[in-house]
Design an enzyme around this catalytic site. Structure first.
Site, PDB file in Angstrom:
ATOM      1  N   ASN A   1     -34.589 -15.730  97.597  1.00  0.00           N
ATOM      2  CA  ASN A   1     -33.686 -14.988  98.497  1.00  0.00           C
ATOM      3  C   ASN A   1     -33.587 -15.741  99.821  1.00  0.00           C
ATOM      4  O   ASN A   1     -34.175 -16.801  99.980  1.00  0.00           O
ATOM      5  CB  ASN A   1     -34.163 -13.542  98.680  1.00  0.00           C
ATOM      6  CG  ASN A   1     -35.555 -13.495  99.291  1.00  0.00           C
ATOM      7  OD1 ASN A   1     -35.752 -13.932 100.422  1.00  0.00           O
ATOM      8  ND2 ASN A   1     -36.523 -13.012  98.522  1.00  0.00           N
TER       9      ASN A   1
ATOM     10  N   ASP B   1     -45.714  -4.179  93.490  1.00  0.00           N
ATOM     11  CA  ASP B   1     -45.278  -3.827  94.846  1.00  0.00           C
ATOM     12  C   ASP B   1     -46.485  -3.975  95.770  1.00  0.00           C
ATOM     13  O   ASP B   1     -47.418  -3.159  95.740  1.00  0.00           O
ATOM     14  CB  ASP B   1     -44.736  -2.398  94.876  1.00  0.00           C
ATOM     15  CG  ASP B   1     -44.040  -2.108  96.190  1.00  0.00           C
ATOM     16  OD1 ASP B   1     -44.607  -2.453  97.247  1.00  0.00           O
ATOM     17  OD2 ASP B   1     -42.926  -1.555  96.168  1.00  0.00           O
ATOM     18  N   ILE B   2     -46.480  -5.033  96.570  1.00  0.00           N
ATOM     19  CA  ILE B   2     -47.653  -5.366  97.399  1.00  0.00           C
ATOM     20  C   ILE B   2     -47.865  -4.298  98.480  1.00  0.00           C
ATOM     21  O   ILE B   2     -48.983  -3.833  98.706  1.00  0.00           O
ATOM     22  CB  ILE B   2     -47.460  -6.756  98.041  1.00  0.00           C
ATOM     23  CG1 ILE B   2     -47.251  -7.800  96.936  1.00  0.00           C
ATOM     24  CG2 ILE B   2     -48.653  -7.128  98.909  1.00  0.00           C
ATOM     25  CD1 ILE B   2     -46.680  -9.111  97.422  1.00  0.00           C
TER      26      ILE B   2
HETATM   27  O1  PMT Z   1     -37.429 -14.094 107.073  1.00  0.00           O
HETATM   28  P1  PMT Z   1     -36.261 -13.884 108.031  1.00  0.00           P
HETATM   29  O2  PMT Z   1     -35.123 -14.833 107.740  1.00  0.00           O
HETATM   30  O3  PMT Z   1     -36.701 -13.917 109.469  1.00  0.00           O
HETATM   31  O4  PMT Z   1     -35.681 -12.417 107.755  1.00  0.00           O
HETATM   32  C1  PMT Z   1     -36.482 -11.323 108.047  1.00  0.00           C
HETATM   33  C2  PMT Z   1     -36.429 -10.273 106.926  1.00  0.00           C
HETATM   34  C3  PMT Z   1     -35.039  -9.724 106.814  1.00  0.00           C
HETATM   35  C4  PMT Z   1     -36.845 -10.885 105.588  1.00  0.00           C
HETATM   36  C5  PMT Z   1     -37.460  -9.150 107.318  1.00  0.00           C
HETATM   37  O5  PMT Z   1     -37.114  -8.613 108.568  1.00  0.00           O
HETATM   38  C6  PMT Z   1     -37.477  -8.044 106.270  1.00  0.00           C
HETATM   39  O6  PMT Z   1     -36.678  -7.127 106.242  1.00  0.00           O
HETATM   40  N1  PMT Z   1     -38.458  -8.115 105.324  1.00  0.00           N
HETATM   41  C7  PMT Z   1     -38.571  -7.246 104.166  1.00  0.00           C
HETATM   42  C8  PMT Z   1     -37.638  -7.722 103.096  1.00  0.00           C
HETATM   43  C9  PMT Z   1     -37.685  -6.858 101.842  1.00  0.00           C
HETATM   44  O7  PMT Z   1     -38.071  -7.338 100.803  1.00  0.00           O
HETATM   45  O8  PMT Z   1     -37.363  -5.609 102.005  1.00  0.00           O
HETATM   46  P2  PMT Z   1     -37.320  -4.488 100.821  1.00  0.00           P
HETATM   47  O9  PMT Z   1     -36.592  -3.353 101.425  1.00  0.00           O
HETATM   48  O10 PMT Z   1     -36.809  -5.104  99.564  1.00  0.00           O
HETATM   49  O11 PMT Z   1     -38.848  -4.146 100.603  1.00  0.00           O
HETATM   50  C10 PMT Z   1     -39.470  -3.063 101.285  1.00  0.00           C
HETATM   51  C11 PMT Z   1     -40.889  -3.442 101.662  1.00  0.00           C
HETATM   52  O12 PMT Z   1     -41.676  -3.600 100.481  1.00  0.00           O
HETATM   53  C12 PMT Z   1     -41.046  -4.736 102.442  1.00  0.00           C
HETATM   54  O13 PMT Z   1     -42.053  -4.532 103.393  1.00  0.00           O
HETATM   55  C13 PMT Z   1     -41.482  -5.744 101.391  1.00  0.00           C
HETATM   56  O14 PMT Z   1     -42.294  -6.770 101.962  1.00  0.00           O
HETATM   57  C14 PMT Z   1     -42.296  -4.864 100.455  1.00  0.00           C
HETATM   58  N2  PMT Z   1     -42.302  -5.299  99.050  1.00  0.00           N
HETATM   59  C15 PMT Z   1     -41.167  -5.318  98.310  1.00  0.00           C
HETATM   60  C16 PMT Z   1     -41.222  -5.650  96.981  1.00  0.00           C
HETATM   61  C17 PMT Z   1     -42.476  -5.978  96.403  1.00  0.00           C
HETATM   62  N3  PMT Z   1     -42.565  -6.319  95.120  1.00  0.00           N
HETATM   63  N4  PMT Z   1     -43.585  -5.956  97.159  1.00  0.00           N
HETATM   64  C18 PMT Z   1     -43.520  -5.619  98.468  1.00  0.00           C
HETATM   65  O15 PMT Z   1     -44.543  -5.602  99.160  1.00  0.00           O
END
Ligand code: PMT
Length: 406
Positions: free
Chosen positions: A210, A307-308
């Protein structure tokens, strides 16, 4: 003031950058630190014990088997009497010894016997630096919490150009100061931060990824470190330098990221800013998938990744006191963030808009909304470093409140 009275044990190994140690000692002493030197046989090819002794106003230690030194126990005493061990230059050879636990001279024995934080300033030729053996050794050391500053890229003493140049003395001093900047509100706290994308392999040459650059996550790690926390940053593949004073663990896949995160526990706070792939390819091909003329394009079967964030929030006795997640959304930002807060069991969700028009992925600024159980706090558009600094302050205040509540 961070360095006043700090006892820094400086191990000088055999690299051309050893000459910079003389300046490093001078600058540490100017700031009130008390450096003391161990010189390896290789190091003595580049700087003399006399120069080090004159600058530290102390004797220089170089002999593992000296019977005049504490009955040969100086390797224990030197580490016990230090607040921080700095290896500069850290050569490929000495890092290999550290990774494998070899102790065949005073420096390597001090490092093996050390009970103190260790900061490495690697310095070597770029091919030695990029060699898989060196990188594997470094990864092992980082997993053990060893800190690192540099190397930088540029002209090398060997005439080649690339990675491997020891960090500038000012940067090493800054990393040491950052380590001791433990005067901040997060002094004594441990923080875990995830950052960057994950790469999920399809075959040996292709992967699903991504657009995350790691800028936001790395800035958060640096901001927490500046407030005095001991930070482990678990990062997916990014093109950013490691934040000074932060222990960085580099991973590729979501499964590796999860393992690295749990290996970094216990932590007082976890901030999951990584853009973790929700799915990986169910069956990764061992050889490059071939295009077959006339055949339909292949279909990739996916399987969910762990999901971490949810895993850390549900880690029972190992759960960090404060678990902060992010929500990257392209619509219904607050609604989706509130749903994630409940579903993942974390204490706060930092919601940000990642639709292309917002420019959040890879950009330098971010507009975030703090979504907690008690409501939503919206911040204006800010540089990612400023978002990180405010979030670190928020975390420091919240952790202090958690402790007071007990
Ligand atoms: O890296 P940059 O270019 O500076 O951009 C920053 C960012 C947009 C990546 C950052 O600000 C951000 O939003 N990070 C989270 C991205 C994400 O995966 O969001 P999500 O809505 O899909 O996931 C929700 C949360 O669950 C996040 O904290 C993610 O780290 C966590 N997650 C998701 C999937 C997974 N399998 N394990 C996780 O821990």
């Amino acid at each position: 003031m961070a360095l006043v009275g700090r006892r820094v044990l400086l191990i000088v190994a055999g690299g051309i950058a050893a000459y910079k140690c003389l300046d490093l000692i001078r600058r540490l002493r100017e700031r009130g630190a008390r450096p003391r030197c161990v010189l390896t046989r290789g190091g003595a090819q580049f700087v003399t014990p006399l120069s080090l002794a004159a600058l530290t106003e102390d004797r220089v230690y170089d002999d593992l088997f000296s019977l005049t030194e504490d009955n040969g126990m100086s390797h224990i005493r030197l580490s016990r009497e230090a607040d921080l061990v700095v290896v500069a230059p850290a050569t490929a050879d000495l890092m290999a010894k550290m990774a494998t636990g070899l102790a065949d001279d005073l420096a390597s024995t001090v490092l093996l016997a050390s009970d103190k934080p260790i900061l490495l300033a690697p310095s070597m030729n770029l091919f030695m630096w990029n060699h898989p053996a060196t990188q594997a050794n470094l990864a092992t050391l980082r997993r053990r919490g060893v800190l690192q500053v540099g190397p930088g890229a540029g002209d090398l003493a060997c005439g080649e150009v690339g990675d491997g140049r020891m960090a500038e003395v000012g940067d090493i001093v800054a990393a040491i100061e950052a380590h001791f900047g433990a005067a901040g509100p997060l002094a004594g706290r441990r923080a875990l931060v995830t950052s960057g994308p994950t790469h999920e392999p399809i075959d040996p040459v292709r992967f699903i990824a991504n657009r995350s650059s790691g800028k936001q996550g790395h800035a958060i790690a640096a901001a927490l470190e500046r407030l005095g926390a001991a930070v482990t940053l678990v990062s997916g593949p990014v093109a950013l330098p490691d934040p000074p004073g932060v222990a960085v663990v580099k991973v590729e896949t979501a499964v590796e990221m999860k393992e690295a995160c749990f290996a970094a526990l216990p932590a007082d706070v976890a901030v999951c800013a990584a853009a973790v792939a929700d799915w990986r390819v169910a069956e990764q091909a061992q050889e490059k998938r071939k295009k077959v003329e006339g055949a339909p394009p292949p279909t990739l079967a996916l399987t969910p990744n762990p999901d971490i964030l949810a895993g850390l929030a549900a880690a029972g006795g190992r759960r960090p006191r404060l678990v902060v997640g992010f929500a990257a959304e392209t619509e219904n930002l607050i609604g989706h963030a509130q749903a994630k807060l409940a579903r993942k069991g974390c204490d706060l969700i930092v919601a940000n808009d990642v639709s292309p028009a917002a420019g959040t992925f890879g950009g330098d600024s971010n507009t975030v909304h703090l979504v907690g159980p008690d409501g939503v706090e919206s911040w204006p558009a800010l540089p990612k470093e400023a978002v990180a600094a405010r979030l670190a302050e928020w975390i420091a205040a919240r952790l202090a409140a958690v402790v007071e509540d007990r």
